[in-house]
Design a protein around this motif. Structure first.
Motif, short mmCIF file in Angstrom:
data_model
loop_
_atom_site.label_atom_id
_atom_site.label_comp_id
_atom_site.label_asym_id
_atom_site.label_seq_id
_atom_site.Cartn_x
_atom_site.Cartn_y
_atom_site.Cartn_z
N MET A 1 81.11 -42.48 62.75
CA MET A 1 81.82 -41.76 64.26
C MET A 1 82.89 -42.53 64.70
SD MET A 1 81.90 -38.73 65.27
CE MET A 1 80.21 -38.28 64.52
N VAL A 2 84.39 -42.16 64.99
CA VAL A 2 85.49 -42.83 65.56
C VAL A 2 85.53 -42.06 67.21
CG1 VAL A 2 87.92 -43.16 65.23
CG2 VAL A 2 86.21 -43.05 63.29
N ASN A 3 85.29 -42.84 68.49
CA ASN A 3 85.53 -42.92 69.16
C ASN A 3 87.06 -43.06 69.37
OD1 ASN A 3 83.17 -41.02 70.27
ND2 ASN A 3 82.79 -42.83 69.69
N ALA A 4 87.64 -42.49 69.82
CA ALA A 4 89.44 -42.91 70.75
C ALA A 4 89.82 -42.30 72.05
CB ALA A 4 89.57 -42.25 69.75
N TYR A 5 90.45 -42.30 72.48
CA TYR A 5 91.49 -42.13 73.78
C TYR A 5 92.90 -42.21 73.01
CZ TYR A 5 87.24 -43.28 76.36
OH TYR A 5 85.90 -42.89 77.45
N GLU A 26 89.74 -28.49 68.10
CA GLU A 26 88.71 -29.28 67.61
C GLU A 26 88.65 -30.89 67.98
OE1 GLU A 26 86.90 -29.59 63.27
OE2 GLU A 26 88.27 -27.93 63.62
N GLY A 27 87.55 -32.13 67.82
CA GLY A 27 87.83 -33.42 68.23
C GLY A 27 87.95 -33.73 69.38
N VAL A 28 88.02 -33.24 70.21
CA VAL A 28 88.86 -33.45 71.27
C VAL A 28 88.14 -32.84 72.42
CG1 VAL A 28 90.06 -33.08 74.05
CG2 VAL A 28 91.50 -32.99 71.69
N SER A 48 85.86 -39.39 61.20
CA SER A 48 87.14 -40.70 60.48
C SER A 48 87.55 -41.63 60.59
CB SER A 48 86.63 -40.69 59.52
OG SER A 48 87.26 -39.18 58.69
N LEU A 49 88.75 -42.54 60.93
CA LEU A 49 89.75 -42.71 60.82
C LEU A 49 90.75 -41.00 60.09
CD1 LEU A 49 90.04 -46.11 60.63
CD2 LEU A 49 90.25 -45.30 62.35
N GLU A 50 90.79 -40.88 59.28
CA GLU A 50 91.58 -40.31 58.54
C GLU A 50 91.81 -38.48 59.41
OE1 GLU A 50 88.81 -41.97 57.03
OE2 GLU A 50 90.61 -42.60 55.57
N LYS A 51 89.99 -38.31 60.16
CA LYS A 51 90.10 -36.84 61.22
C LYS A 51 90.66 -37.24 62.38
CE LYS A 51 86.66 -33.92 58.75
NZ LYS A 51 87.24 -33.04 59.22
N VAL A 56 95.93 -36.65 66.52
CA VAL A 56 96.52 -37.16 67.26
C VAL A 56 97.58 -36.61 66.20
CG1 VAL A 56 97.55 -39.01 67.87
CG2 VAL A 56 95.11 -38.82 67.64
N PHE A 57 98.15 -36.45 65.17
CA PHE A 57 100.00 -36.50 64.09
C PHE A 57 100.13 -34.84 64.44
CE2 PHE A 57 99.49 -40.95 63.89
CZ PHE A 57 100.67 -41.40 64.35
N GLY A 58 98.11 -34.47 63.31
CA GLY A 58 98.62 -32.82 62.91
C GLY A 58 98.19 -31.70 64.50
N LYS A 59 96.96 -32.14 64.93
CA LYS A 59 97.15 -31.26 66.13
C LYS A 59 97.83 -31.99 67.78
CE LYS A 59 92.54 -29.90 63.62
NZ LYS A 59 90.82 -29.98 64.33
N ILE A 60 97.10 -32.94 68.48
CA ILE A 60 97.86 -33.32 69.46
C ILE A 60 99.29 -33.31 69.85
CG2 ILE A 60 98.26 -34.62 71.37
CD1 ILE A 60 95.33 -35.05 70.33
N ARG A 61 100.16 -33.96 68.46
CA ARG A 61 101.35 -34.11 68.77
C ARG A 61 102.01 -32.49 67.99
NH1 ARG A 61 104.03 -39.72 67.20
NH2 ARG A 61 104.94 -39.43 68.26
#
Length: 78
Positions: A1-5, A26-28, A48-51, A56-61
């Motif tokens: 699992m990958v957690n990030a801010y 999704e993922g937030v 994963s890092l891919e997700k 970040v790049f596909g959804k948030i940005r």
């Protein structure tokens, strides 16, 4: 699992609208509006890092009005 801010900057006057859009992605896991150099902080939890990259790049940005992001990946200290 990958957690990030994800530290998110928005166009002036769009923060409330973008807050609502980003919290539904999704993922937030959670979203906070903040004062300072960023407007929104989103906590992300994905498999994963891919997700993470896709979130970040596909959804948030991809949300109109987001001007930039800075992503901080949570690491384990043992």
């Amino acid at each position: 699992m990958v957690n990030a801010y994800s530290l998110i900057s928005t166009e002036p006057g769009t923060t409330p609208e973008l807050f609502d859009k980003i919290k539904e992605l999704e993922g937030v896991e959670s979203v906070e509006a903040v004062a300072g150099p960023y407007d929104i902080v989103a906590r992300i939890k994905v498999e994963s890092l891919e997700k993470l990259t896709g979130t970040v790049f596909g959804k948030i940005r991809g949300v109109d009005g987001v001007t930039s992001t800075t992503t901080l990946i949570v690491v384990e200290i043992e």
